[in-house]
Scaffold this active site. Sequence first.
Site, mmCIF file in Angstrom:
data_model
loop_
_atom_site.group_PDB
_atom_site.id
_atom_site.type_symbol
_atom_site.label_atom_id
_atom_site.label_comp_id
_atom_site.label_asym_id
_atom_site.label_seq_id
_atom_site.Cartn_x
_atom_site.Cartn_y
_atom_site.Cartn_z
ATOM 1 C CE LYS A 81 -2.527 1.042 3.780
ATOM 2 N NZ LYS A 81 -3.720 1.019 4.664
ATOM 3 C CG ASP A 82 2.979 2.246 3.200
ATOM 4 O OD1 ASP A 82 1.833 2.743 3.205
ATOM 5 O OD2 ASP A 82 3.496 1.692 4.192
ATOM 6 N NE ARG A 129 -8.271 3.075 1.249
ATOM 7 C CZ ARG A 129 -8.802 2.261 2.157
ATOM 8 N NH1 ARG A 129 -9.952 1.662 1.916
ATOM 9 N NH2 ARG A 129 -8.191 2.040 3.300
ATOM 10 N NE ARG A 130 -8.518 2.633 6.200
ATOM 11 C CZ ARG A 130 -7.284 2.487 6.678
ATOM 12 N NH1 ARG A 130 -6.711 3.437 7.385
ATOM 13 N NH2 ARG A 130 -6.614 1.370 6.439
ATOM 14 N NE ARG A 147 -0.054 10.091 9.832
ATOM 15 C CZ ARG A 147 1.206 10.200 9.470
ATOM 16 N NH1 ARG A 147 1.689 11.355 9.112
ATOM 17 N NH2 ARG A 147 1.998 9.156 9.460
ATOM 18 N NE ARG A 153 -3.024 5.763 12.578
ATOM 19 C CZ ARG A 153 -3.259 6.022 11.307
ATOM 20 N NH1 ARG A 153 -4.453 5.827 10.803
ATOM 21 N NH2 ARG A 153 -2.312 6.470 10.538
ATOM 22 C CB CYS A 241 -1.639 7.102 0.126
ATOM 23 S SG CYS A 241 -0.234 8.153 0.499
HETATM 24 N N1 LIG Z 1 -1.134 3.944 5.743
HETATM 25 C C1 LIG Z 1 -0.098 3.314 6.497
HETATM 26 C C2 LIG Z 1 -0.181 1.825 6.462
HETATM 27 N N2 LIG Z 1 0.484 1.121 5.516
HETATM 28 C C3 LIG Z 1 0.174 -0.204 5.703
HETATM 29 C C4 LIG Z 1 -0.681 -0.333 6.776
HETATM 30 C C5 LIG Z 1 -1.262 -1.578 7.307
HETATM 31 C C6 LIG Z 1 -0.902 -2.862 6.659
HETATM 32 C C7 LIG Z 1 -1.395 -3.052 5.255
HETATM 33 O O1 LIG Z 1 -2.375 -2.461 4.796
HETATM 34 O O2 LIG Z 1 -0.778 -3.875 4.568
HETATM 35 C C8 LIG Z 1 -0.910 0.959 7.299
HETATM 36 C C9 LIG Z 1 -1.732 1.314 8.473
HETATM 37 C C10 LIG Z 1 -3.225 1.437 8.210
HETATM 38 O O3 LIG Z 1 -3.640 1.817 7.116
HETATM 39 O O4 LIG Z 1 -4.011 1.191 9.130
#
Ligand SMILES: NCc1[nH]cc(CCC(=O)O)c1CC(=O)O
Length: 309
Positions: A81-82, A129-130, A147, A153, A241
């Site tokens: 995702k990153d 997105r969320r 954050r 969190r 993102c």
């Molecule tokens: N945005 C940061 C991030 N990058 C990956 C994860 C969680 C693990 C994943 O999605 O693989 C998270 C934390 C989240 O979104 O809660």
Amino acid sequence: MRKIIVGSRRSKLALTQTNWFIDQMKQAGSPFEFEVKEIVTKGDQILDVQLSKVGGKGLFVKEIEQALYDKEIDFAVHSMKDMPSELPEGLVIGCIPPREDARDAFISTGHVKFMDLPVGAVVGTSSLRRSAQLLMLRPDLEIKWIRGNVDTRLAKLETEEYDAIILAAAGLKRLGWSDDVVTEYLSTEDCLPAVGQGALAIECRGDDAELLGELGKLTHEETWKAVHAERAFLHAMDGGCQVPIAGFATVENGDVQFTGLVASPDADQVFKQFSTNVEPETAGKEVAKTLSEQGAYDLIQQVRRDLNV
Ligand SMILES: NCc1[nH]cc(CCC(=O)O)c1CC(=O)O
């Protein structure tokens, strides 16, 4: 025996994922020794501002990629995702291991279900997105930015004014949090995950044939296909993102089934489309084409201008 230096961000999740993957390699009989080297990224340093505002693709990966170029490390384990949709010259994703749960987890004080939250309840997330998708279902909610890493969190839910927070299920599961902390897992229909959510990307130099040979053995075929469909979509939409974009694929009998979504931050405009194809990239690109024709590409550019990213 060659010693492989593995770069990792310093967060508990990053280190857990890194050590998990090293274990997988050892179990598969990889002929290497391993050492973990911790690296601090820009994304780890800026924890007090909304991520979409500081902008810049690959906030969590740039310093790690530099260390790969400088041969200070041999590979790195990232959350897929990153990862920006395009890798810099000379670096490749050498392995995509099996995906964890791709869904978003909803966690509320008192375990009140999402649809049962009182009118105007405060939900913590720093993802457009969320927030866009939550507002589609519950326009009355108040979204408040949050954050910090997973533990921070969860602590904020107890101590600050949030009625609920959303976290990736994958992070919670990898960190060993039991299912009971989660109030409910949001279905992928209600809250389409981020591109690559729950999957890992093992990044290394493209010319390291010896390492690539070992990494390749650990790639999970279905996850590879799903992630390629999702990332083809992200790339075609010029997503990241910082903008409200989602994409999720599954594989059924060899066919990739892909759904993509683009929304305005306030959820006034929502574009969603499904496609299925044997070719992962085709499934992702078809959805991108249809959504772009409907105006979703222009919407993303508009959001970028508004947020200055
Ligand atoms: N945005 C940061 C991030 N990058 C990956 C994860 C969680 C693990 C994943 O999605 O693989 C998270 C934390 C989240 O979104 O809660």
